[in-house]
Design an enzyme around this catalytic site. Structure first.
Site, PDB file in Angstrom:
ATOM      1  N   ASP A  97       0.844  -1.190   0.000  1.00  0.00           N
ATOM      2  CA  ASP A  97       0.000   0.000   0.000  1.00  0.00           C
ATOM      3  C   ASP A  97       0.880   1.241   0.000  1.00  0.00           C
ATOM      4  O   ASP A  97       1.701   1.409  -0.894  1.00  0.00           O
ATOM      5  CB  ASP A  97      -0.981  -0.042   1.183  1.00  0.00           C
ATOM      6  CG  ASP A  97      -2.082   0.989   1.041  1.00  0.00           C
ATOM      7  OD1 ASP A  97      -1.865   2.141   1.451  1.00  0.00           O
ATOM      8  OD2 ASP A  97      -3.164   0.665   0.517  1.00  0.00           O
ATOM      9  N   HIS A 154      -7.321  -6.545  -1.064  1.00  0.00           N
ATOM     10  CA  HIS A 154      -6.213  -5.612  -0.846  1.00  0.00           C
ATOM     11  C   HIS A 154      -5.146  -6.144   0.094  1.00  0.00           C
ATOM     12  O   HIS A 154      -3.970  -5.825  -0.052  1.00  0.00           O
ATOM     13  CB  HIS A 154      -6.774  -4.307  -0.280  1.00  0.00           C
ATOM     14  CG  HIS A 154      -5.752  -3.233  -0.083  1.00  0.00           C
ATOM     15  ND1 HIS A 154      -5.087  -2.638  -1.129  1.00  0.00           N
ATOM     16  CD2 HIS A 154      -5.271  -2.645   1.056  1.00  0.00           C
ATOM     17  CE1 HIS A 154      -4.243  -1.718  -0.664  1.00  0.00           C
ATOM     18  NE2 HIS A 154      -4.328  -1.711   0.657  1.00  0.00           N
TER      19      HIS A 154
END
Length: 323
Positions: free
Chosen positions: A96, A294
């Protein structure tokens, strides 16, 4: 075989421009600097694996100035960590924001970071339109989460009264097995007068997150607050200005990308992945995991660890493009 003390994770505080950076290291061998936690698997594979708390997180220093969380300062922290560990160079891996920090560290300091692994967020070179203008134009009448995070105190007021509950919903919203169904309101956007939490799944955790682990995550954020983490989003325009000399620049070192097919980052940045032959000319391994969201290193830990270890092993092979 029973573990010896040398095999155990070891916590340290090292000096850095932030003040101090907290890290955990395990194993011996080539240094792999992680802005995520995959210590045990990499240490067992023969690497000196070091996971750090980025400034503003965990036990690392938390400068009070919003501008202290600009990308140039985070890169300087990473360089200081490598130096404090007594190594001339490292492979750096991040997830991320950590992926963007890792990529920028590799771009700006190729003398220190010899290869880069990017998890979930594809590399996009610095440049393009001013970020705040791009994000302000997304979502129509709804507000994109990045814009929502810009005003100091606003997102904190939503999260900090119930950190544990907010984190549970946040993790569930972006995990493949608990994310909202297609066609449901997108949890990356805020409705008029609403909050992000309004669209998070309620009363369910993703398969990878247990109550005890959630308690640990929540305890850390309850102790530190969310401002340090959110200040990263509040520096994107500063980063755009700071990195003007590098607009459009590729990362030439050997690289790895792993993303989730159901992750909005992979979907929205599909063109960035297609551009890798130009933007990541040293790319040696790229994977998009079907049915994964994610949080790839938690959702699919064995697969991600295998991909990381295989890629790390390839860096010093005779067929490697070199570092």
């Amino acid at each position: 075989m029973p573990q010896t003390p040398a095999d155990q994770p070891h916590h340290r505080l090292v000096p850095a421009p932030a003040g101090r950076i907290h890290l955990v290291e395990q194993g011996s061998g080539p240094l792999v600097l992680l802005v995520l936690h995959q210590l045990q698997a990499l240490a067992a594979a023969g690497y000196r694996a070091v996971a750090l708390d980025v400034r503003g997180y965990g036990r690392s220093s938390k400068p009070g100035d919003v501008a202290a969380y600009r990308m140039l300062d985070l890169v300087a922290d990473n360089v200081a960590v490598v130096d404090a560990l007594g190594e001339p160079s490292a492979v750096i891996v991040g997830h991320d924001w950590g992926a963007t920090i890792a990529a920028t560290s590799t771009l700006l300091r190729p003398d220190v970071f010899r290869a880069v692994g990017l998890l979930s967020v594809p590399y996009t070179p610095p440049g393009g339109p001013r970020p705040s203008e791009v994000f302000a134009g997304m979502g129509g009448e709804e507000e994109f989460y990045v814009s929502y995070f810009q005003s100091p105190g606003r997102a904190e007021a939503e999260v900090e009264p119930d950190v544990r509950g907010w984190l549970a919903g946040f993790y569930a919203a972006l995990s493949a097995d608990t994310m909202p169904a297609p066609g449901a309101p997108d949890p990356h956007f805020v409705g008029r007068g609403g909050t992000l939490r309004d669209r998070f799944p309620a009363d369910r955790l993703p398969h990878w997150l247990g109550e005890t682990e959630l308690d640990v995550f929540a305890g850390e954020f309850e102790r530190t607050g969310l401002t340090g983490a959110l200040n990263r989003y509040r520096n994107m325009d500063r980063d755009w200005e700071d990195l003007a000399a590098h607009h459009g620049a590729p990362v030439a070192q050997p690289s790895l990308f792993v993303g989730g097919a159901l992750d909005a980052s992979t979907i929205w940045l599909a063109d960035a992945i297609k551009a890798y032959p130009t933007t990541l000319p040293g790319l040696t391994s790229s994977h998009v995991l079907d049915g994964c969201g994610h949080w790839i290193q938690q959702e699919r830990p064995e697969e991600v660890n295998r991909l990381l270890i295989d890629w790390l092993g390839s860096l010093d092979s005779p067929d490697s493009p070199g570092v």
